[in-house]
Design an enzyme around this catalytic site. Structure first.
Site, PDB file in Angstrom:
ATOM      1  N   THR A   1       5.689   5.753  -0.888  1.00 53.39           N
ATOM      2  CA  THR A   1       6.283   4.984   0.199  1.00 53.39           C
ATOM      3  C   THR A   1       7.174   3.876  -0.373  1.00 53.39           C
ATOM      4  O   THR A   1       6.756   3.141  -1.252  1.00 53.39           O
ATOM      5  CB  THR A   1       5.167   4.376   1.075  1.00 53.39           C
ATOM      6  OG1 THR A   1       4.547   5.426   1.797  1.00 53.39           O
ATOM      7  CG2 THR A   1       5.723   3.378   2.067  1.00 53.39           C
TER       8      THR A   1
ATOM      9  N   GLN B   1       5.983  15.231   2.887  1.00 57.19           N
ATOM     10  CA  GLN B   1       4.590  14.911   3.191  1.00 57.19           C
ATOM     11  C   GLN B   1       4.497  14.484   4.653  1.00 57.19           C
ATOM     12  O   GLN B   1       5.088  13.476   5.051  1.00 57.19           O
ATOM     13  CB  GLN B   1       4.041  13.802   2.292  1.00 57.19           C
ATOM     14  CG  GLN B   1       2.529  13.634   2.477  1.00 57.19           C
ATOM     15  CD  GLN B   1       1.955  12.429   1.780  1.00 57.19           C
ATOM     16  OE1 GLN B   1       2.451  11.315   1.928  1.00 57.19           O
ATOM     17  NE2 GLN B   1       0.895  12.638   1.009  1.00 57.19           N
TER      18      GLN B   1
ATOM     19  N   HIS C   1      -0.682  15.420   4.809  1.00 59.73           N
ATOM     20  CA  HIS C   1      -1.276  14.197   4.278  1.00 59.73           C
ATOM     21  C   HIS C   1      -2.682  14.053   4.888  1.00 59.73           C
ATOM     22  O   HIS C   1      -2.832  13.594   6.007  1.00 59.73           O
ATOM     23  CB  HIS C   1      -0.424  12.991   4.624  1.00 59.73           C
ATOM     24  CG  HIS C   1      -0.766  11.757   3.838  1.00 59.73           C
ATOM     25  ND1 HIS C   1      -1.952  11.616   3.132  1.00 59.73           N
ATOM     26  CD2 HIS C   1      -0.086  10.600   3.642  1.00 59.73           C
ATOM     27  CE1 HIS C   1      -1.975  10.444   2.552  1.00 59.73           C
ATOM     28  NE2 HIS C   1      -0.850   9.790   2.840  1.00 59.73           N
TER      29      HIS C   1
ATOM     30  N   ASN D   1      -6.047   9.221   1.759  1.00 55.29           N
ATOM     31  CA  ASN D   1      -5.788   7.774   1.740  1.00 55.29           C
ATOM     32  C   ASN D   1      -6.088   7.031   3.033  1.00 55.29           C
ATOM     33  O   ASN D   1      -5.421   6.053   3.362  1.00 55.29           O
ATOM     34  CB  ASN D   1      -4.335   7.522   1.327  1.00 55.29           C
ATOM     35  CG  ASN D   1      -4.107   7.977  -0.112  1.00 55.29           C
ATOM     36  OD1 ASN D   1      -5.057   8.202  -0.863  1.00 55.29           O
ATOM     37  ND2 ASN D   1      -2.857   8.155  -0.491  1.00 55.29           N
TER      38      ASN D   1
ATOM     39  N   TYR E   1      -5.726   7.839   6.223  1.00 57.71           N
ATOM     40  CA  TYR E   1      -4.884   8.011   7.411  1.00 57.71           C
ATOM     41  C   TYR E   1      -5.575   8.940   8.398  1.00 57.71           C
ATOM     42  O   TYR E   1      -6.735   9.289   8.204  1.00 57.71           O
ATOM     43  CB  TYR E   1      -3.479   8.458   6.990  1.00 57.71           C
ATOM     44  CG  TYR E   1      -2.798   7.364   6.201  1.00 57.71           C
ATOM     45  CD1 TYR E   1      -2.569   7.491   4.846  1.00 57.71           C
ATOM     46  CD2 TYR E   1      -2.445   6.153   6.806  1.00 57.71           C
ATOM     47  CE1 TYR E   1      -1.983   6.471   4.111  1.00 57.71           C
ATOM     48  CE2 TYR E   1      -1.876   5.115   6.084  1.00 57.71           C
ATOM     49  CZ  TYR E   1      -1.651   5.281   4.742  1.00 57.71           C
ATOM     50  OH  TYR E   1      -1.096   4.262   4.006  1.00 57.71           O
TER      51      TYR E   1
ATOM     52  N   ARG F   1      -2.945  17.253   0.651  1.00 56.23           N
ATOM     53  CA  ARG F   1      -3.402  16.186  -0.252  1.00 56.23           C
ATOM     54  C   ARG F   1      -4.715  15.626   0.289  1.00 56.23           C
ATOM     55  O   ARG F   1      -4.803  15.263   1.482  1.00 56.23           O
ATOM     56  CB  ARG F   1      -2.359  15.080  -0.370  1.00 56.23           C
ATOM     57  CG  ARG F   1      -2.608  14.161  -1.556  1.00 56.23           C
ATOM     58  CD  ARG F   1      -1.670  12.980  -1.608  1.00 56.23           C
ATOM     59  NE  ARG F   1      -1.468  12.522  -2.987  1.00 56.23           N
ATOM     60  CZ  ARG F   1      -1.054  11.301  -3.312  1.00 56.23           C
ATOM     61  NH1 ARG F   1      -0.763  10.448  -2.368  1.00 56.23           N
ATOM     62  NH2 ARG F   1      -0.888  10.956  -4.585  1.00 56.23           N
TER      63      ARG F   1
ATOM     64  N   ASN G   1      -7.198   1.896   2.589  1.00 55.41           N
ATOM     65  CA  ASN G   1      -7.231   1.729   4.050  1.00 55.41           C
ATOM     66  C   ASN G   1      -8.626   1.807   4.620  1.00 55.41           C
ATOM     67  O   ASN G   1      -8.844   2.358   5.705  1.00 55.41           O
ATOM     68  CB  ASN G   1      -6.297   2.763   4.700  1.00 55.41           C
ATOM     69  CG  ASN G   1      -4.851   2.524   4.316  1.00 55.41           C
ATOM     70  OD1 ASN G   1      -4.349   1.404   4.456  1.00 55.41           O
ATOM     71  ND2 ASN G   1      -4.198   3.550   3.788  1.00 55.41           N
TER      72      ASN G   1
ATOM     73  N   GLY H   1       3.211   9.221  -9.882  1.00 60.17           N
ATOM     74  CA  GLY H   1       3.785   8.318  -8.883  1.00 60.17           C
ATOM     75  C   GLY H   1       4.658   7.265  -9.530  1.00 60.17           C
ATOM     76  O   GLY H   1       5.863   7.460  -9.734  1.00 60.17           O
TER      77      GLY H   1
HETATM   78  C1  LIG Z   1       1.581   6.599   2.481  1.00 58.98           C
HETATM   79  C2  LIG Z   1       0.876   5.849   1.647  1.00 58.98           C
HETATM   80  C3  LIG Z   1      -0.331   6.429   1.007  1.00 58.98           C
HETATM   81  O1  LIG Z   1      -0.533   7.653   1.111  1.00 58.98           O
HETATM   82  O2  LIG Z   1      -1.088   5.670   0.391  1.00 58.98           O
HETATM   83  C4  LIG Z   1       1.268   4.437   1.338  1.00 58.98           C
HETATM   84  C5  LIG Z   1       1.695   3.606   2.368  1.00 58.98           C
HETATM   85  C6  LIG Z   1       2.080   2.297   2.075  1.00 58.98           C
HETATM   86  C7  LIG Z   1       2.038   1.818   0.779  1.00 58.98           C
HETATM   87  C8  LIG Z   1       1.607   2.670  -0.248  1.00 58.98           C
HETATM   88  C9  LIG Z   1       1.223   3.981   0.034  1.00 58.98           C
END
Ligand SMILES: C=C(C(=O)O)c1ccccc1
Length: 373
Positions: free
Chosen positions: A25, A97, A178, A181, A183, A230, A238, A328
């Site tokens: 990102t 993604q 995705h 992480n 989400y 992923r 998060n 990355g």
């Molecule tokens: C899409 C992100 C992820 O998968 O961690 C993300 C979002 C904001 C900052 C860093 C990474």
């Protein structure tokens, strides 16, 4: 014995090497529309075996950060078409993604200023990136989410299907789901964020239901050979948490084994952090996860990620522990990373201050090896 620099075919996609640019990102697509600077950025890195774009929102509701791109407006799809054309002209391969942030969002980014959605109304102890009136960026607490009604879930699955079709029409070689992480999909998977009492909560099977409805819809729409996924079994990103990650993700990969996907992309440890990060009462067994996947008949490529350097990446592919390695931060600072890894050359150090937001500085201005005196 395979080399990191050997070609490989993953599903329907043939790659010239096994060095992958991980999703990054960068918050440089105002109005969620990819622009000419984004074209330059991806084109510069086309020597990667595979580029995975930054996380890209499937809908406005799926948007959680300022200035990240989307896949849901004609302007965005036109912008992505310019990116895919440039990458292909440069001899690269690129997948997008596909992202729904769920609760990792802010009311100011949501349709009609509404609450972000999630499996349950549990606020994440996390932050998101907003752009202020004067154009400067800042991180803000994520907003209190509302729990999705059962009747809404099928609509989001349909959003994933439509976005996957749009991605292929925009020239992508495939898509990455995705599911990592913390989400939306990961929020359903992890018991820390999913307290539902209906068919999408409680047991591991129920918590994985949404994931597999998305996998079904997308693979039926564009073919499994163009689909990667992923996952991040133990990341705390998060506010993601589950006390039994080995059982949860063993179930996930054993069920994924039924789909002839292009690849499985595994974040090892804490995303962008400690590779040995642990959730639950024992260290996560990544080799055991892959063994369970293979035992269930899984044959898709295995892509390892998180904190790999040249030595570890070369060794991991040569040993067969993984088929590809995703990098990355090294790709942020080294557009010609493949050549640098192949030659054992020095790497530019990434500038953390310009990771998120801004323009060309720290984005498209890193020098190539040939340009370094
Ligand atoms: C899409 C992100 C992820 O998968 O961690 C993300 C979002 C904001 C900052 C860093 C990474």
């Amino acid at each position: 014995m395979a080399s990191l620099f050997d070609p490989i075919t993953i599903g329907d996609i043939t790659l010239k090497n096994r060095v992958v640019m991980a999703p990054l990102t960068r918050n440089r697509s105002p109005k969620a529309v990819p622009n000419t600077l984004n074209v330059t950025y991806y084109e510069q890195r086309a020597s990667a075996g595979l580029l995975i774009t930054e996380a890209t929102a499937i809908t406005h509701q799926g948007q959680g950060y300022a200035d990240v791109p989307g896949l849901y407006t004609p302007e965005a799809l036109e912008g992505w078409h310019k990116v895919t054309e440039a990458v292909h002209r440069a001899g690269g391969k690129i997948v997008v993604q596909m992202w729904h942030v769920g609760r990792i969002s802010h009311t100011s980014l949501q349709p009609n200023g509404g609450q972000p959605v999630a499996p349950s109304a549990i606020r994440a102890k996390s932050k998101t990136y907003l752009v202020n009136g004067d154009g400067t960026g800042s991180f803000a607490e994520t907003s209190e989410p509302r729990a999705l009604d059962l009747a809404e879930i099928a609509g989001i699955v349909e959003d994933y299907r439509k976005a996957a079709r749009a991605a292929i029409d925009a020239g992508f070689d495939g898509i990455e789901i995705h599911a990592a992480n913390g989400y939306l999909i990961d929020q359903f998977l992890r018991s820390g964020s999913n307290k539902r009492t209906d068919a999408y909560g409680g047991s591991i099977e129920n918590r994985a239901r949404f994931l597999f409805e998305v996998v079904d819809a997308i693979t039926k729409e564009i073919g499994a050979g163009r689909v990667g996924i992923r996952i991040s079994p133990v990341t705390p990103s998060n506010d993601a948490f589950d006390p039994e990650p080995q059982a949860l993700f063993t179930y996930v990969v054993e069920k994924l084994a039924r789909y002839p996907l292009a690849y499985l992309h595994i974040v090892e440890g804490a995303t962008g952090g400690a590779r040995d990060h642990q959730q639950g009462d024992r260290p996560f067994d990544y080799a055991g996860l892959r063994a369970a996947y293979a035992a269930a008949g899984g044959k898709s490529a295995w892509m390892a990620n998180n904190g790999y350097d040249r030595e570890l990446a070369v060794r991991t592919v040569e040993s067969g522990e993984a088929d590809l390695v995703a990098f990355g931060k090294p790709f942020i600072a080294n557009p010609d990373l493949v050549r640098r890894l192949k030659d054992g050359a020095m790497l530019n150090a990434p500038d953390q201050a310009t990771f998120y937001g801004g323009g060309a500085k720290g984005y498209t201005d890193y020098p190539l090896l040939d340009q370094v005196a």
